[in-house]
Design a protein around this motif. Structure first.
Motif, mmCIF file in Angstrom:
data_model
loop_
_atom_site.group_PDB
_atom_site.id
_atom_site.type_symbol
_atom_site.label_atom_id
_atom_site.label_comp_id
_atom_site.label_asym_id
_atom_site.label_seq_id
_atom_site.Cartn_x
_atom_site.Cartn_y
_atom_site.Cartn_z
ATOM 1 N N VAL A 156 0.823 -1.212 0.000
ATOM 2 C CA VAL A 156 0.000 0.000 0.000
ATOM 3 C C VAL A 156 0.855 1.259 0.000
ATOM 4 N N ALA A 157 1.909 1.253 0.830
ATOM 5 C CA ALA A 157 2.778 2.431 0.965
ATOM 6 C C ALA A 157 4.046 2.228 0.149
ATOM 7 N N VAL A 158 4.589 3.326 -0.378
ATOM 8 C CA VAL A 158 5.765 3.269 -1.251
ATOM 9 C C VAL A 158 6.885 4.124 -0.662
ATOM 10 N N GLY A 159 8.127 3.627 -0.803
ATOM 11 C CA GLY A 159 9.289 4.400 -0.398
ATOM 12 C C GLY A 159 9.322 4.684 1.091
ATOM 13 N N GLU A 160 9.685 5.917 1.454
ATOM 14 C CA GLU A 160 9.787 6.283 2.861
ATOM 15 C C GLU A 160 8.439 6.216 3.564
ATOM 16 N N ALA A 161 7.367 6.349 2.817
ATOM 17 C CA ALA A 161 6.039 6.278 3.423
ATOM 18 C C ALA A 161 5.808 4.920 4.071
ATOM 19 N N ALA A 162 6.422 3.874 3.531
ATOM 20 C CA ALA A 162 6.258 2.544 4.109
ATOM 21 C C ALA A 162 6.851 2.478 5.513
ATOM 22 N N GLN A 163 7.996 3.134 5.715
ATOM 23 C CA GLN A 163 8.618 3.149 7.039
ATOM 24 C C GLN A 163 7.727 3.854 8.054
ATOM 25 N N PHE A 164 7.223 5.015 7.691
ATOM 26 C CA PHE A 164 6.377 5.760 8.618
ATOM 27 C C PHE A 164 5.061 5.026 8.877
ATOM 28 N N THR A 165 4.553 4.363 7.856
ATOM 29 C CA THR A 165 3.314 3.607 8.028
ATOM 30 C C THR A 165 3.528 2.434 8.971
ATOM 31 N N CYS A 166 4.651 1.728 8.806
ATOM 32 C CA CYS A 166 4.951 0.602 9.687
ATOM 33 C C CYS A 166 5.104 1.057 11.138
ATOM 34 N N LEU A 167 5.786 2.171 11.340
ATOM 35 C CA LEU A 167 5.932 2.699 12.700
ATOM 36 C C LEU A 167 4.578 3.128 13.249
ATOM 37 N N GLY A 168 3.734 3.681 12.374
ATOM 38 C CA GLY A 168 2.401 4.082 12.793
ATOM 39 C C GLY A 168 1.508 2.910 13.128
ATOM 40 N N VAL A 169 1.826 1.750 12.582
ATOM 41 C CA VAL A 169 1.100 0.527 12.921
ATOM 42 C C VAL A 169 1.690 -0.125 14.164
ATOM 43 N N PHE A 170 3.012 -0.160 14.223
ATOM 44 C CA PHE A 170 3.705 -0.882 15.296
ATOM 45 C C PHE A 170 3.457 -0.280 16.679
ATOM 46 N N PHE A 171 3.725 1.004 16.847
ATOM 47 C CA PHE A 171 3.663 1.602 18.172
ATOM 48 C C PHE A 171 2.266 1.536 18.792
ATOM 49 N N PRO A 172 1.204 1.916 18.089
ATOM 50 C CA PRO A 172 -0.115 1.820 18.716
ATOM 51 C C PRO A 172 -0.541 0.391 19.046
ATOM 52 N N LEU A 173 -0.302 -0.546 18.126
ATOM 53 C CA LEU A 173 -0.737 -1.916 18.366
ATOM 54 C C LEU A 173 0.075 -2.585 19.473
ATOM 55 N N ALA A 174 1.362 -2.253 19.568
ATOM 56 C CA ALA A 174 2.170 -2.803 20.651
ATOM 57 C C ALA A 174 1.761 -2.211 21.995
ATOM 58 N N LEU A 175 1.541 -0.907 22.032
ATOM 59 C CA LEU A 175 1.169 -0.243 23.283
ATOM 60 C C LEU A 175 -0.234 -0.634 23.730
ATOM 61 N N LEU A 176 -1.210 -0.508 22.828
ATOM 62 C CA LEU A 176 -2.595 -0.817 23.187
ATOM 63 C C LEU A 176 -2.826 -2.312 23.355
ATOM 64 N N GLY A 177 -1.937 -3.131 22.790
ATOM 65 C CA GLY A 177 -2.043 -4.571 22.965
ATOM 66 C C GLY A 177 -1.463 -5.059 24.273
ATOM 67 N N GLY A 178 -0.931 -4.139 25.083
ATOM 68 C CA GLY A 178 -0.404 -4.514 26.391
ATOM 69 C C GLY A 178 0.944 -5.192 26.358
ATOM 70 N N LEU A 179 1.691 -5.016 25.256
ATOM 71 C CA LEU A 179 2.985 -5.679 25.169
ATOM 72 C C LEU A 179 4.049 -4.974 26.003
ATOM 73 N N TRP A 180 3.957 -3.663 26.119
ATOM 74 C CA TRP A 180 4.991 -2.904 26.825
ATOM 75 C C TRP A 180 4.623 -2.635 28.280
ATOM 76 N N PHE A 181 3.363 -2.350 28.522
ATOM 77 C CA PHE A 181 2.905 -2.035 29.877
ATOM 78 C C PHE A 181 1.636 -2.827 30.163
ATOM 79 N N PRO A 182 1.448 -3.264 31.408
ATOM 80 C CA PRO A 182 0.215 -3.976 31.761
ATOM 81 C C PRO A 182 -1.016 -3.131 31.476
ATOM 82 N N LEU A 183 -2.103 -3.796 31.109
ATOM 83 C CA LEU A 183 -3.323 -3.090 30.754
ATOM 84 C C LEU A 183 -4.175 -2.719 31.966
ATOM 85 N N ASP A 184 -3.739 -3.084 33.165
ATOM 86 C CA ASP A 184 -4.568 -2.882 34.360
ATOM 87 C C ASP A 184 -4.931 -1.415 34.574
ATOM 88 N N ASP A 185 -4.008 -0.512 34.263
ATOM 89 C CA ASP A 185 -4.253 0.909 34.496
ATOM 90 C C ASP A 185 -4.870 1.615 33.298
#
Length: 248
Positions: A156-185
């Motif tokens: 879907v994304a081309v060139g440098e846009a692919a990098q920013f898109t991947c980071l835009g996918v990675f950080f929210p899904l990792a954080l909201l998925g509870g991978l970095w911090f417990p979801l209790d709070d």
């Protein structure tokens, strides 16, 4: 045969990449050590925290490894016109994507193995050998969903846009998925939403195979992963024919 040869070459190029080693392996290892050795009391007082966080950071590393290999690199190669050069070789566009998928699947392993080793050697995480292998098999096997996600981004994304898109996918899904911090709070709505994210679901499946877990509700996270895989696979199929051979 051409797929395996290209995948081997692509994998060798990937493991020489400082970007891959930094964000997939070192980032995961550093986070794991920081929150289990330096600041463990501030995160959780659970006796199984070192083990559970080991699994979470393994999933996080596998996630970024797949996004990097299948998303960032594919998008960059499309932007540079490299994908179109595949037509001049015996490797077809479909085989090219297959090789990318294989490379990305292999790229999910390094961070998992490093974090597992840190768990055992630094935090004395102890499990029967069968459970270590089961956790590794679950994380590596189900990371195929992350590979498909990476291919979808790269198509879907081309060139440098692919990098920013991947980071835009990675950080929210990792954080909201509870991978970095417990979801209790987290707010209640976010905790419920996390149950439908592939990151959270894979983390739950990996935890279910560890000793002492009495929760056997594996069906829901498995269905979540299957649904994400099917949806992302549809994007890959829809975009693959045109996107591999063009810069659009």
């Amino acid at each position: 045969m051409h797929v395996l040869r290209y995948a081997k070459l692509d994998t060798l190029c990937l493991i020489r990449s400082g970007y891959f080693l930094t964000f997939s392996v070192l980032f995961s290892a550093g986070f794991y050590l920081m929150f289990t050795v330096v600041a463990s009391d501030a995160i959780s007082d659970s006796p199984d925290f070192a083990r559970d966080y080991m699994l979470s950071m393994s999933v996080s590393g596998a996630f970024f490894g797949a996004l990097n290999a299948a998303g960032i690199r594919l998008g960059a190669e499309r932007g540079e016109g490299w994908a179109r050069q595949i037509l001049l070789t015996p490797l077809s566009g479909r085989a090219y994507l297959g090789a990318k998928a294989l490379t990305a699947w292999l790229a999910t392993l390094p961070a998992t193995l490093v974090v597992f080793a840190l768990g055992a050697l630094v935090n004395d995480v102890s499990m029967p050998a069968a459970d270590w292998l089961a956790a590794l098999a679950v994380i590596w096997g189900a990371s195929a969903v992350f590979v498909v996600a990476g291919l979808a981004v790269g198509l879907v994304a081309v060139g440098e846009a692919a990098q920013f898109t991947c980071l835009g996918v990675f950080f929210p899904l990792a954080l909201l998925g509870g991978l970095w911090f417990p979801l209790d709070d987290f707010p209640t709505a976010l905790r419920h939403a996390a149950d439908y994210l592939p990151t959270r679901s894979l983390d739950q499946l990996a935890t279910l195979v560890t000793p002492g877990e009495t929760d056997t509700s594996w069906l829901r996270p498995l269905l979540v992963l299957v649904c994400w895989g099917a949806a992302l696979g549809g994007v890959v199929l829809a975009r693959s024919r045109a996107a591999v051979l063009a810069r659009v």
